[in-house]
Each structure stands twice: as structure tokens, then as C-alpha cells.
Design a protein around this motif. Structure first.
Motif, short mmCIF file in Angstrom:
data_model
loop_
_atom_site.label_atom_id
_atom_site.label_comp_id
_atom_site.label_asym_id
_atom_site.label_seq_id
_atom_site.Cartn_x
_atom_site.Cartn_y
_atom_site.Cartn_z
N LEU A 1 0.83 -1.21 0.00
CA LEU A 1 0.00 0.00 0.00
C LEU A 1 0.86 1.26 0.00
O LEU A 1 0.57 2.23 -0.71
CB LEU A 1 -0.92 0.00 1.22
CG LEU A 1 -2.07 -1.02 1.19
CD1 LEU A 1 -2.68 -1.19 2.58
CD2 LEU A 1 -3.15 -0.58 0.19
N VAL A 2 1.92 1.25 0.80
CA VAL A 2 2.82 2.40 0.84
C VAL A 2 3.47 2.61 -0.53
O VAL A 2 3.54 3.75 -1.03
CB VAL A 2 3.90 2.21 1.93
CG1 VAL A 2 4.99 3.28 1.80
CG2 VAL A 2 3.28 2.27 3.32
N HIS A 3 3.96 1.55 -1.14
CA HIS A 3 4.61 1.67 -2.45
C HIS A 3 3.65 2.27 -3.48
O HIS A 3 4.04 3.13 -4.28
CB HIS A 3 5.09 0.29 -2.92
CG HIS A 3 6.33 -0.16 -2.23
ND1 HIS A 3 7.24 -1.02 -2.81
CD2 HIS A 3 6.84 0.11 -1.00
CE1 HIS A 3 8.23 -1.26 -1.97
NE2 HIS A 3 8.01 -0.58 -0.86
N ARG A 4 2.42 1.81 -3.44
CA ARG A 4 1.44 2.29 -4.41
C ARG A 4 1.16 3.78 -4.22
O ARG A 4 1.17 4.57 -5.18
CB ARG A 4 0.15 1.48 -4.26
CG ARG A 4 -0.99 1.91 -5.15
CD ARG A 4 -2.17 0.96 -4.93
NE ARG A 4 -3.39 1.46 -5.52
CZ ARG A 4 -4.57 0.88 -5.37
NH1 ARG A 4 -4.68 -0.23 -4.64
NH2 ARG A 4 -5.66 1.39 -5.93
N LEU A 5 0.93 4.19 -2.99
CA LEU A 5 0.59 5.59 -2.72
C LEU A 5 1.80 6.51 -2.81
O LEU A 5 1.65 7.69 -3.14
CB LEU A 5 -0.06 5.70 -1.35
CG LEU A 5 -1.49 5.15 -1.28
CD1 LEU A 5 -1.95 4.99 0.15
CD2 LEU A 5 -2.45 6.06 -2.04
N ALA A 6 2.98 5.99 -2.53
CA ALA A 6 4.18 6.82 -2.62
C ALA A 6 4.38 7.34 -4.04
O ALA A 6 4.86 8.46 -4.25
CB ALA A 6 5.40 6.02 -2.19
N VAL A 7 4.01 6.55 -5.01
CA VAL A 7 4.15 6.94 -6.41
C VAL A 7 2.92 7.69 -6.90
O VAL A 7 3.02 8.70 -7.59
CB VAL A 7 4.40 5.69 -7.30
CG1 VAL A 7 4.45 6.07 -8.77
CG2 VAL A 7 5.69 5.00 -6.88
N GLN A 8 1.72 7.21 -6.53
CA GLN A 8 0.49 7.79 -7.06
C GLN A 8 0.02 9.03 -6.29
O GLN A 8 -0.65 9.89 -6.86
CB GLN A 8 -0.62 6.74 -7.03
CG GLN A 8 -0.37 5.54 -7.92
CD GLN A 8 -1.50 4.51 -7.82
OE1 GLN A 8 -2.43 4.67 -7.03
NE2 GLN A 8 -1.41 3.46 -8.62
N ASP A 9 0.34 9.11 -5.00
CA ASP A 9 -0.21 10.18 -4.16
C ASP A 9 0.79 10.55 -3.07
O ASP A 9 0.48 10.52 -1.88
CB ASP A 9 -1.53 9.70 -3.54
CG ASP A 9 -2.45 10.84 -3.15
OD1 ASP A 9 -2.00 12.00 -3.19
OD2 ASP A 9 -3.62 10.58 -2.81
N GLY A 10 1.98 10.94 -3.50
CA GLY A 10 3.06 11.21 -2.55
C GLY A 10 2.77 12.34 -1.59
O GLY A 10 3.17 12.29 -0.42
N GLU A 11 2.07 13.38 -2.05
CA GLU A 11 1.78 14.50 -1.16
C GLU A 11 0.84 14.10 -0.04
O GLU A 11 0.96 14.58 1.09
CB GLU A 11 1.21 15.68 -1.97
CG GLU A 11 2.25 16.41 -2.81
CD GLU A 11 3.34 17.06 -1.96
OE1 GLU A 11 3.07 17.37 -0.78
OE2 GLU A 11 4.45 17.26 -2.49
N TRP A 12 -0.14 13.23 -0.34
CA TRP A 12 -1.02 12.73 0.73
C TRP A 12 -0.20 11.97 1.76
O TRP A 12 -0.37 12.14 2.97
CB TRP A 12 -2.10 11.82 0.14
CG TRP A 12 -3.05 11.27 1.16
CD1 TRP A 12 -4.19 11.86 1.61
CD2 TRP A 12 -2.93 10.03 1.88
NE1 TRP A 12 -4.79 11.06 2.57
CE2 TRP A 12 -4.05 9.93 2.75
CE3 TRP A 12 -1.99 9.00 1.87
CZ2 TRP A 12 -4.23 8.84 3.59
CZ3 TRP A 12 -2.19 7.91 2.71
CH2 TRP A 12 -3.30 7.83 3.56
#
Length: 532
Positions: free
Chosen positions: A70-81
């Protein structure tokens, strides 16, 4: 006839933890399971994930892998969040391992994807205690080897400048750590803060200490020099220093170090001498030791006043269930009322809800088996009871119910001691939320369920007799759409037991009272946002 313009019509409200409206999976116990979007799933998992700890339904390997994915996915797709979430997770939610792991895994994911920026800020933001720069480097090297990317090094270096001091070196730079302060400094090369003229000397001394170079302690490092002076005293002369607490404080002597330095018992005189240097958590966890050492009622009253002080409770950021744990560990009733007051202050965010509220608290085996860490004695079941009982006590009218397969009401009176009410809860077999809702919902204005959400489906009786055999019951269908359902999630598992995010169905998470503040917002017709 009007279909929509009615006196009972309320504005639609939305909350941040969102799931699908129609279940596509199953909970671990077989009920319809609603998948959540990536941000919602990570949020609920992170606020309950101690990292490297087994849970009732998930082993640590699969749970940690789900967290990393989950972290890997969001780190790329939604880093500011993620960059807003992780500092909040470390500071306000007071989680330690999860934000550190998430920040480092985010750096790894963004680096692999060729995405620049954020890494240094992420790493620096989650390191809030002086032992955490070493924790971060230990995690990275144990997982990815000794090739450490610049964002990690620079983020750790920024944290070192903020966190390393004489007192932190004395407390945390010990042989029990794989990464010593000197090792961290050697690797990340922090630049001393120009506003702290002693810091350069401290970094050099940490290196000398690590490499066992017999160098004299620099004059600028007065705390270290004072500690060295105390260590040089013959053992038979050390107990006399207890009469001078200021000398102990000036040498950065904690209660842990004092016990070893005295090479004798921590009696009442020893505790009294070091009391001024003890933080709130240290006092809270040593109540039994104070009693066994025979501290006087006068000293105990001083400690108790601090424990019950609302400002100190707020600064301590203790999870509410810590006060229940301290109450159970204490051997004297003189701590009972101060702990009751401290617990109430720690739950200051719990709102006073009007109307009638149904509160359901999960007491099933999965909530009993699961502790907050390998070193904790507090099960999720008891922490859930703390939150649920607080809601019930402050509500205008409330029905308080504990459930497993069977369910029973927990009787209480307004103004009664929360700690006393908790003694009325028990252990129950199985998990069946739908049956508890069906039995106890009687036109309430809202339903609050504190649970890991891993319920059985619940079955209507077959031919009007016996348990099960009839149609499957769904929580969402048992509560009218105009009645809010607030699911307080303790487990962070993949599938939830009800929809969430809209249409009067909302899910919260975390181990503090902060998210309870969303309830009055939602009931006032306002959307609830992420708490960061």
C-alpha cells in the motif's frame, strides 16, 4: 406528494475512509466484506500496525507485506497525501514503527519508479526520538543492504541534528543497540547546528566513544562530564548523593541508570531523589514500584497530582488504555482516583451525544488474543471497552452491549467510574455483529460499534427456532439508512463489515480519542476530512 423536501431530510455527508458500497469479498469469519480504497486501507492499517507483530487473522509476514504494498502504491500515485499522513501518524497518532517503515519504503518505491523529491522530508518527519535514526538505518540495511540512497541519509542527518544531545546520548547510546550514535554519524555526516556550539563536540565524542578512543570529555559537554564524575565515585559513597537530586539531574541520571549506578535497591529515598527527572510515562509505569519501595503518602500525593493534571496528560500523549493498564498494575488504591481523572482527560475528545445511542463492543477471541505489541499485556478487547464505555457514559441516553456470538447489555449509571464499569465486561466466544444489532437496535439515533470488523455473517433463525439456518443478515440492512453507523476499526484488516464514507455509514480508526470528534461534524451535516 414531495419525495425529497421533507422535514427529516438531512444533507449528505462524507467521511475520508471510503469503501465500496456493495461487498466484493468476505471478512475472515465469512461475512460480506467491503474493500476500501488504498488511502483508507493504509490509514486503518497504519494506525493499528505495530510492524513485525502477528495478529489473530494475519501473520506478521503477510500483514507487513500488505502494508508495504500500500505504501509503495501511494508513494508513487499520491506522494503529497503520504507526506501529510506520515508526520501525523508519528506525532498525533503516536505510532513509532509504522511511520518509520512507511517513510523508508516510500523512498524505495519512488526511487524504483524514477520519481524525484519528498524522500528527505519524509524520513526526517517521522524520526522524533533520539534512538530512531538508528532504527531507520537498521531497518533499511537489514532489508535492502548497505547501499543507502541520499534521501535516506539526508533525512536521517536532519533528524540527528534535531535529536542528538548529551542526555539522549547517555540514555540511548548503549551496547544493546546495533547502530550506535557514532555509527549513524559516521554514515550520514550531519552538519552541526551553528546555533548549538556544543553539538560539534558531541558528534566527535560520540565517534570517540564508539571507537573506544580514550579521549577526554570536552569542556563544552557538561552533562557528560558530570556523569563521568558520578561514575568515578566508589560504590559505597554513591547512596549519599541521593540527598542532592540536582546533582543527579545535572548528570542526566534517569531512574533506569540510577538503579544500575547504585548497585543496590531502589528504595523510597532513591525514587524520591530521581522523581524530578522522571517523565509522565515513567511515573505512570512505576506505580507498583513506588508502593513496593514504601514511598510516603506526601510523595505519592505529589505524583498523583501530576498524573491527574489535564495539561500533563495532554503533553504525555498516552493512549487511553495505558491508564487502565496502570490501574490494574498498581497495588494501592491511592492511585485509583488520579488514574480515573487521567483517563477522563485522555478521552477529552469523546463528544456528549444527544438522543439515544447504541454502543456495541467486540469481546470476541480475536480481540482478546491480539495485544498492541509483543511486550504489551493490554488486549484490543479492553482498549475497545475503554472507548465504547466513554461514549456511553457521555451520551444523553445509551445502551452499552458486549458481543461475541452471544451478546449482553452492560449496566451502568451516569457519572459512574469508567474503571469500575470495565470490570463488568467478560470474554465471549465468536463474533456476530449482525445478531447483536438485530437484538439491541430499537430506534436509536445512532449506532457505534468498536470492533476489528471480522464478524460472522449472522443468520436469521430457521422456521423461527434455533440459531442460524435462515437467510444471511447484513449489518447495513439492519440499520435504517437515516440512522448513522459509526464503525470504530481496531484491526486494520483488508475488508470491513459495512460500507463507509457516505450515506450515514462511517469508519474511524486509531488508538486515541481524536477521531470521535468527527461524529458531531457529520451529524451537523458537515463532511469529515482526514485528521491531518
Amino acid at each position: 406528494m414531495s419525495k425529497f423536501n421533507k422535514p427529516s431530510t438531512r444533507p449528505a455527508t462524507f467521511s475520508p475512509v471510503k469503501s465500496e458500497s456493495v461487498a466484493s469479498g468476505r471478512t475472515f469469519e465469512g461475512a460480506p466484506g467491503h474493500a476500501r480504497d488504498a488511502r483508507s486501507e493504509l490509514f486503518l492499517l497504519a494506525v493499528s500496525n505495530m510492524v513485525g507483530e502477528d495478529t489473530f487473522y494475519e501473520g506478521k509476514t503477510e500483514r507487513d507485506q500488505r502494508f508495504r504494498d500500500l505504501v509503495h502504491r501511494l508513494a508513487v500515485q499520491d506522494g503529497e497525501w503520504l507526506a501529510r499522513f506520515l508526520p501525523w501518524l508519528r506525532r498525533e497518532a503516536d505510532m513509532r514503527s509504522a511511520p518509520i517503515v512507511a517513510a523508508l519504503e516510500a523512498v524505495k518505491a519512488r526511487r524504483d519508479a524514477g520519481v524525484e523529491g519528498l524522500g528527505r522530508r519524509l524520513v526526517d518527519s517521522v524520526l522524533q526520538r533520539p534512538d530512531e535514526p538508528g532504527e531507520a538505518l537498521a531497518y533499511w540495511t537489514s532489508r535492502y543492504g548497505r547501499s543507502i540512497p541520499k534521501p535516506v541519509k539526508r533525512g536521517v542527518a536532519d533528524a540527528v541534528v534535531r535529536l542528538y544531545s548529551e542526555r539522549s546520548l547517555l540514555k540511548y547510546d548503549t551496547d544493546s543497540r546495533g547502530w550506535r550514535f557514532g555509527d549513524v554519524i559516521d554514515l550520514v555526516h550531519p552538519t552541526p547546528d551553528p546555533a548549538l556550539p556544543w553539538q560539534g563536540e558531541l558528534f566527535k565524542h560520540a565517534l570517540d566513544r564508539r571507537h573506544r578512543r580514550d579521549e577526554q570529555i570536552p569542556h563544552a559537554l557538561g552533562v557528560l562530564a558530570a556523569r563521568a564524575e558520578l561514575m568515578a565515585l566508589p560504590v559505597e559513597r554513591r547512596r549519599a548523593v541521593l540527598a542532592d537530586p540536582e546533582r543527579l539531574r545535572a548528570a542526566g541520571m534517569t531512574w533506569e541508570s540510577l538503579a544500575g549506578w547504585l548497585q543496590g535497591p531502589m528504595d523510597a529515598a532513591a525514587w524520591k531523589a530521581v522523581l524530578g527527572s522522571m517523565g509522565y510515562m515513567a511515573r505512570l509505569r512505576n506505580l507498583r514500584n513506588f508502593d513496593e519501595a514504601g514511598i510516603s503518602d506526601k510523595v505519592a500525593a505529589h505524583i498523583a497530582a501530576g498524573l491527574a493534571d489535564p495539561a500533563q496528560v495532554a503533553r504525555s500523549r498516552q493512549f487511553p488504555f495505558r491508564f487502565l493498564a496502570a490501574h490494574r498494575a498498581a497495588s494501592s488504591l491511592r492511585w485509583a482516583y488520579p488514574l480515573e481523572r487521567a483517563l477522563a482527560h485522555s478521552l477529552a475528545g469523546v463528544p456528549a451525544l444527544g438522543g439515544r445511542t447504541l454502543v456495541l463492543i467486540d469481546r470476541s477471541p480475536s480481540m482478546w488474543t491480539q495485544k498492541f505489541s509483543a511486550h504489551s499485556t493490554m488486549p484490543w478487547a479492553d482498549a475497545a471497552a475503554v472507548f465504547g464505555t466513554a461514549i456511553a457514559l457521555r451520551a444523553e441516553q445509551a445502551d452499552l452491549v458486549q458481543f461475541g456470538i452471544r451478546n449482553t447489555r452492560v449496566k451502568f449509571r451516569g457519572g459512574e467510574s469508567l474503571l469500575k464499569i470495565l470490570d463488568r465486561f467478560g470474554r465471549l466466544d465468536g463474533t456476530d455483529i449482525p445478531s447483536a444489532v438485530k437484538r439491541h437496535f430499537r430506534g436509536h439515533d445512532r449506532v457505534v460499534i468498536v470492533t476489528d470488523e471480522q464478524t460472522r455473517p449472522g443468520w436469521l433463525p430457521s422456521n423461527g427456532a434455533g440459531y442460524g439456518g435462515g437467510p444471511e443478515m447484513r449489518i447495513n440492512d439492519l440499520i435504517p439508512r437515516d440512522v448513522p453507523l459509526y464503525m470504530w476499526n481496531f484491526g486494520g484488516y483488508e475488508h470491513g463489515a459495512s460500507p463507509s464514507g457516505e450515506e450515514n455509514r462511517h469508519t474511524f480508526g486509531g488508538l486515541t480519542d481524536a477521531a470521535f470528534r468527527m461524529i458531531p461534524l457529520l451529524e451537523a451535516g458537515r463532511d469529515a476530512e482526514w485528521p491531518f
